[in-house]
Design a protein around this motif. Structure first.
Motif, mmCIF file in Angstrom:
data_model
loop_
_atom_site.group_PDB
_atom_site.id
_atom_site.type_symbol
_atom_site.label_atom_id
_atom_site.label_comp_id
_atom_site.label_asym_id
_atom_site.label_seq_id
_atom_site.Cartn_x
_atom_site.Cartn_y
_atom_site.Cartn_z
ATOM 1 N N ARG A 240 0.451 -0.699 0.127
ATOM 2 C CA ARG A 240 0.305 -0.051 -0.169
ATOM 3 C C ARG A 240 0.728 1.033 -0.011
ATOM 4 O O ARG A 240 2.103 1.085 0.332
ATOM 5 C CB ARG A 240 -1.075 -0.055 1.532
ATOM 6 N N GLN A 246 -3.477 0.185 -3.619
ATOM 7 C CA GLN A 246 -3.233 -1.217 -2.419
ATOM 8 C C GLN A 246 -3.227 -1.830 -3.690
ATOM 9 O O GLN A 246 -4.297 -1.713 -4.696
ATOM 10 C CB GLN A 246 -4.549 -1.165 -1.820
ATOM 11 N N CYS A 320 -20.336 -1.697 2.113
ATOM 12 C CA CYS A 320 -19.036 -1.397 1.646
ATOM 13 C C CYS A 320 -19.242 -0.268 3.741
ATOM 14 O O CYS A 320 -17.623 -0.048 3.047
ATOM 15 C CB CYS A 320 -18.886 -0.157 0.369
ATOM 16 N N CYS A 323 -16.582 -0.824 6.236
ATOM 17 C CA CYS A 323 -15.203 -0.293 6.612
ATOM 18 C C CYS A 323 -14.747 1.088 5.894
ATOM 19 O O CYS A 323 -13.579 1.537 6.627
ATOM 20 C CB CYS A 323 -14.938 -1.914 5.632
ATOM 21 N N HIS A 324 -15.136 1.186 4.731
ATOM 22 C CA HIS A 324 -14.610 2.441 4.182
ATOM 23 C C HIS A 324 -15.133 3.574 4.255
ATOM 24 O O HIS A 324 -14.849 4.438 3.544
ATOM 25 C CB HIS A 324 -14.987 2.031 2.492
ATOM 26 N N ASP A 344 -8.384 3.981 -7.937
ATOM 27 C CA ASP A 344 -9.270 2.664 -8.668
ATOM 28 C C ASP A 344 -10.587 3.370 -8.384
ATOM 29 O O ASP A 344 -11.858 2.934 -9.124
ATOM 30 C CB ASP A 344 -9.770 1.331 -7.332
ATOM 31 N N ARG A 363 -3.970 -10.245 1.476
ATOM 32 C CA ARG A 363 -2.538 -10.140 0.984
ATOM 33 C C ARG A 363 -2.006 -10.037 2.515
ATOM 34 O O ARG A 363 -2.152 -9.359 3.360
ATOM 35 C CB ARG A 363 -2.023 -8.922 0.927
ATOM 36 N N MET A 372 -10.151 -7.943 2.165
ATOM 37 C CA MET A 372 -11.281 -7.723 2.264
ATOM 38 C C MET A 372 -11.800 -8.512 1.283
ATOM 39 O O MET A 372 -11.888 -9.345 0.945
ATOM 40 C CB MET A 372 -11.457 -6.396 1.602
HETATM 41 C C1 HEC Z 1 -14.752 -6.219 5.882
HETATM 42 C C2 HEC Z 1 -14.358 -4.881 5.466
HETATM 43 C C3 HEC Z 1 -14.235 -4.533 4.157
HETATM 44 C C4 HEC Z 1 -15.844 -4.302 3.614
HETATM 45 C C5 HEC Z 1 -16.849 -4.850 4.044
HETATM 46 C C6 HEC Z 1 -15.331 -4.238 2.203
HETATM 47 N N1 HEC Z 1 -13.855 -3.441 2.444
HETATM 48 FE FE1 HEC Z 1 -12.869 -2.646 0.116
HETATM 49 N N2 HEC Z 1 -11.170 -3.259 1.369
HETATM 50 C C7 HEC Z 1 -11.339 -3.449 2.504
HETATM 51 C C8 HEC Z 1 -10.096 -3.607 3.399
HETATM 52 C C9 HEC Z 1 -8.822 -4.533 3.812
HETATM 53 C C10 HEC Z 1 -9.385 -3.386 1.972
HETATM 54 C C11 HEC Z 1 -7.325 -3.662 1.163
HETATM 55 C C12 HEC Z 1 -6.752 -2.711 2.335
HETATM 56 C C13 HEC Z 1 -4.927 -2.640 1.113
HETATM 57 O O1 HEC Z 1 -5.086 -3.228 0.524
HETATM 58 O O2 HEC Z 1 -4.548 -2.354 2.005
HETATM 59 C C14 HEC Z 1 -9.812 -2.521 0.843
HETATM 60 C C15 HEC Z 1 -9.863 -2.424 -0.694
HETATM 61 C C16 HEC Z 1 -10.370 -1.631 -1.465
HETATM 62 C C17 HEC Z 1 -9.981 -1.734 -2.752
HETATM 63 C C18 HEC Z 1 -8.681 -1.158 -3.327
HETATM 64 C C19 HEC Z 1 -8.403 -2.305 -3.651
HETATM 65 C C20 HEC Z 1 -7.353 -2.229 -4.253
HETATM 66 O O3 HEC Z 1 -6.340 -3.639 -4.941
HETATM 67 O O4 HEC Z 1 -6.833 -1.144 -5.080
HETATM 68 C C21 HEC Z 1 -11.615 -1.071 -3.445
HETATM 69 C C22 HEC Z 1 -11.783 -0.425 -4.420
HETATM 70 C C23 HEC Z 1 -12.210 -1.550 -2.453
HETATM 71 N N3 HEC Z 1 -12.019 -1.843 -1.328
HETATM 72 C C24 HEC Z 1 -13.672 -1.373 -2.534
HETATM 73 C C25 HEC Z 1 -14.941 -1.668 -1.703
HETATM 74 C C26 HEC Z 1 -16.208 -1.459 -2.171
HETATM 75 C C27 HEC Z 1 -17.102 -1.268 -3.105
HETATM 76 C C28 HEC Z 1 -16.882 -2.184 -0.715
HETATM 77 C C29 HEC Z 1 -17.771 -3.098 -0.732
HETATM 78 C C30 HEC Z 1 -19.021 -3.660 -1.824
HETATM 79 C C31 HEC Z 1 -15.866 -3.021 0.031
HETATM 80 N N4 HEC Z 1 -14.919 -2.514 -0.759
HETATM 81 C C32 HEC Z 1 -16.033 -3.480 0.817
HETATM 82 C C33 HEC Z 1 -12.059 -3.851 3.879
HETATM 83 C C34 HEC Z 1 -13.367 -4.111 2.848
#
Ligand code: HEC
Ligand code: HEC
Ligand code: HEC
Length: 454
Positions: A240, A246, A320, A323-324, A344, A363, A372
């Motif tokens: 990251r 990421q 989403c 978490c986000h 992204d 990862r 995720m």
């Molecule tokens: C349980 C927690 C969680 C949920 C729910 C979640 N995410 Fe994530 N998301 C993460 C984590 C942890 C990462 C990875 C962060 C990293 O790579 O350091 C991530 C990464 C991402 C990335 C970057 C990925 C990349 O490889 O470039 C995107 C885009 C994203 N999430 C979108 C979403 C979307 C849209 C949703 C809903 C459908 C969602 N996330 C739901 C935890 C979550």
């Protein structure tokens, strides 16, 4: 015949009997890590280097085999020369050509010393696994391994890495690692009609299966020219770069197995070299967007194809936001990253948004486990989203958190769910073969007519 057999038995036993000093074996282990041999040669049973790893290619599935020193099912009978030829030239011990799914086009740059160390490691540092690996069977004409001879003549560069005296030692070390063992270009460089890397677009970005390996040239907007050296090092070491990107998909694997295990000096060298790769332009991917809140979005954002952003917002808040964050800002420590200032959610990077939602992120580095959940793999799971829902979500995210530059259709999501775009290569080769056939036919007709008139 008998003498040939005796000779073979002798050289095989010599190969097995050789002993290598421990420090050479350790050096070989490091070269193997930098080359990520384990990622491709380990199957779902998780037996290191035991093979059975399927690589989907445009011409069909290619299996990476058992490269443990097993004398029955692995490469235990390989001499060092045969090993060097397989790794750097793509030629197996029995003389057959390998498909370039084995990245010998990049490994050609590996130095003799490093090949020697690699060989010592594979013969002495890897545990033999006496089990067969799945065999590759492709359809005609791709089953003809000798067809790769022509491809190699056109596209293979067998030159070993040489230092450029005009550059620093650090730059040269980085160039060696990135272009040789690290084989960055096999994923990040777009390919031509016959799947060869397009040298004029070196590292300008390419689709690899469901994920897009982005432009990593020094272009400030389209590439990573705006990144600091320590951001590139952090990205390679941990997956990251805060507020930017990421690593998911195959980059997450490369970070987990390979880059995160390299020394900080070597990562610094790779960064120094990558920052100097000639810029190739394209749409901007960084710095766009800002925190958004749902109330505004329910009122509607322009979205020409899928005109229901309210629905995208609902899907976001249900799946989403936990978490986000409700306005996409992620968590304070950015373990859950922000979705604005994120490559992204730019129009140019939205493929990876879709790939991340479908496949999740997984990862492992010394920092810990980053996870995720996937939203696309289990059709009946509580959190599964269909193609239309993911398209709405992606359009919402690009409009709300990104640059608003693109709309995603359900068909785009279906294509990424199916493993990425299909290539035209099979069709192109058939056209080439048909064209060659027509030329032979015309040639024959002309020849016969000449004979008639003569
Ligand atoms: C349980 C927690 C969680 C949920 C729910 C979640 N995410 Fe994530 N998301 C993460 C984590 C942890 C990462 C990875 C962060 C990293 O790579 O350091 C991530 C990464 C991402 C990335 C970057 C990925 C990349 O490889 O470039 C995107 C885009 C994203 N999430 C979108 C979403 C979307 C849209 C949703 C809903 C459908 C969602 N996330 C739901 C935890 C979550
Ligand atoms: C990107 C995936 C990938 C990586 C990385 C990779 N390989 Fe391979 N390798 C393959 C595939 C696929 C094949 C089989 C190709 C074929 O059948 O034509 C193969 C074949 C081989 C063979 C021939 C084995 C035989 O059948 O006799 C050897 C030896 C080998 N690899 C060694 C290595 C070593 C050593 C490394 C690391 C320096 C490495 N590979 C890294 C994909 C990979
Ligand atoms: C097996 C394929 C593969 C290899 C090998 C590979 N990459 Fe990547 N890389 C990817 C993919 C796919 C992404 C996108 C990941 C994402 O956004 O989740 C990526 C993303 C990146 C990014 C982030 C770019 C951005 O704008 O978000 C950088 C930097 C990067 N790679 C550098 C490298 C370097 C340097 C090497 C070689 C030392 C390398 N990669 C080797 C597949 C690969």
């Amino acid at each position: 015949m008998k003498t040939a057999l005796a000779f073979f038995a002798l050289s095989a036993s010599m190969a097995a009997a050789q002993t290598f000093p421990d420090d050479l074996v350790e050096r070989g282990r490091y070269v193997a890590t930098a080359s990520d041999c384990v990622a491709c040669h380990t199957g779902p049973e998780d037996k290191p280097f035991g093979g059975n790893h399927r690589i989907a290619s445009p011409v069909g599935d290619i299996w990476a085999g058992n490269i443990t020193p097993s004398t029955t099912h692995g490469i235990g009978n390989y001499t060092e020369q045969q090993f060097a030829d397989a790794v750097r030239r793509g030629i197996r011990a029995d003389g057959a050509n390998l498909y370039p799914a084995m990245p010998y086009t990049a490994f050609a740059k590996i130095t003799d010393e490093d090949i020697h160390a690699l060989y010592a490691y594979f013969m002495q540092g890897v545990a033999p696994i006496d089990e067969p690996s799945q065999q590759t069977t492709l359809e005609f004409p791709f089953n003809l391994r000798f067809s790769m001879i022509g491809w190699n003549l056109m596209f293979r560069d067998t030159a070993v890495h040489r230092d450029d005296p005009a550059k620093s030692a650090e730059w040269n070390r980085g160039a060696y690692l990135a272009e040789g063992p690290g084989h960055c270009s096999t994923c990040h460089t777009p390919r031509g009609m016959l799947m060869q890397e397009d040298g004029s677009l070196h590292l300008a970005g390419a689709q690899v299966g469901p994920w897009f390996a982005p432009n990593i040239t020094s272009d400030k907007d389209a590439g990573i020219g705006s990144w600091q050296k320590d951001e590139i090092v952090a990205y390679l070491a941990t997956g990251r770069a805060e507020g930017k990107s990421q690593a998911g998909g195959s980059m997450a694997e490369a970070v987990s197995h390979s880059f995160s295990k390299l020394t900080k000096d070597d990562l610094g060298a790779i960064a120094t070299y990558i920052m100097d790769v000639p810029a190739i332009g394209g749409p901007a991917r960084f710095g766009q967007g800002e925190a958004g809140n749902l109330t505004a979005s329910f009122r509607g954002i322009e979205s020409p194809d899928l005109s229901d952003p309210g629905k995208g917002a609902q899907i976001y808040s249900a799946n989403c936001a936990s978490c986000h964050g409700y306005d996409g800002q992620g968590t304070q420590d950015q373990y859950y990253p922000s979705l604005f200032h994120n490559s992204d959610t730019s129009g140019a990077g939205v493929n990876n948004f879709v790939a991340a939602v479908l496949n999740g992120v997984d990862r492992k580095t010394e920092e810990g486990h980053v996870f995720m959940p996937p939203f696309g793999t289990q059709p009946n799971a509580f959190n599964s989203l269909d193609d239309g829902q993911i398209a709405l979500l992606a359009n919402y995210a690009v409009a709300q958190f990104g640059d608003g530059q693109m709309t995603v259709a359900a068909e785009d999501v279906a294509m990424i769910r199916a493993g990425g775009p299909t290539s035209n290569m099979v069709r192109n080769v058939r056209i080439l073969m048909a064209a060659a056939g027509v030329l032979v036919l015309i040639g024959t007709v002309v020849f016969l007519r000449r004979r008639k008139t003569a």
